[in-house]
Design an enzyme around this catalytic site. Structure first.
Site, short mmCIF file in Angstrom:
data_model
loop_
_atom_site.label_atom_id
_atom_site.label_comp_id
_atom_site.label_asym_id
_atom_site.label_seq_id
_atom_site.Cartn_x
_atom_site.Cartn_y
_atom_site.Cartn_z
N LYS A 191 29.22 31.77 32.94
CA LYS A 191 29.35 30.53 33.67
C LYS A 191 31.04 30.37 33.91
O LYS A 191 31.00 29.47 34.88
CB LYS A 191 28.84 29.45 32.93
N CYS A 192 31.78 30.69 33.48
CA CYS A 192 33.38 30.66 33.64
C CYS A 192 33.82 31.56 34.78
O CYS A 192 33.56 32.95 34.61
CB CYS A 192 34.05 30.78 32.44
N GLY A 193 34.21 31.11 35.88
CA GLY A 193 34.90 31.86 37.07
C GLY A 193 36.06 32.79 36.56
O GLY A 193 36.06 33.89 37.11
#
Length: 114
Positions: free
Chosen positions: A10-12
């Site tokens: 979920k982390c860019g």
């Protein structure tokens, strides 16, 4: 070369770091979704030592209650135990290769250990 990434999909920044690793044909990547399979306090201690940073420097502040819990000023054992119990407190992504460990913020830091 083998690389292990402690990854949050979920982390860019984590996704961008993984993309760098996957686009390098010479790298065999192991992905550990650390929120589902958290590292032990001992493994975290080793990763931070190898990265040349303290557990406090590897503490995720944004979107956590780390500051309210006093973790930035706590001793290393307390910080590591909190991270192992609640892996959302781990800043990501961490990448380990035979050349070392980096907290890949920004994602291009991964190139230092490839």
């Amino acid at each position: 070369m083998k690389a292990t990434i402690w990854h949050n999909p979920k982390c860019g920044t984590s996704r961008k770091t993984l993309a760098i690793l996957e686009n390098l044909s010479k790298v065999d990547v192991t992905i550990v979704e650390y929120l589902k399979d958290p590292p032990s306090a001992e493994k975290l201690a080793q990763l931070y030592t190898d990265a040349g940073i303290t557990p406090q420097q590897g503490l995720r502040m944004r979107g956590t209650d780390a500051r309210e819990r006093g973790l930035p000023d706590a001793d290393e054992a307390t910080v590591l135990a909190a991270m192992a119990a609640e892996p959302i407190l781990i800043e990501r992504p961490l990448v380990e290769t035979e050349k070392g460990v980096r907290l890949c913020r920004p994602q291009d830091r991964v190139l230092e250990i490839i």
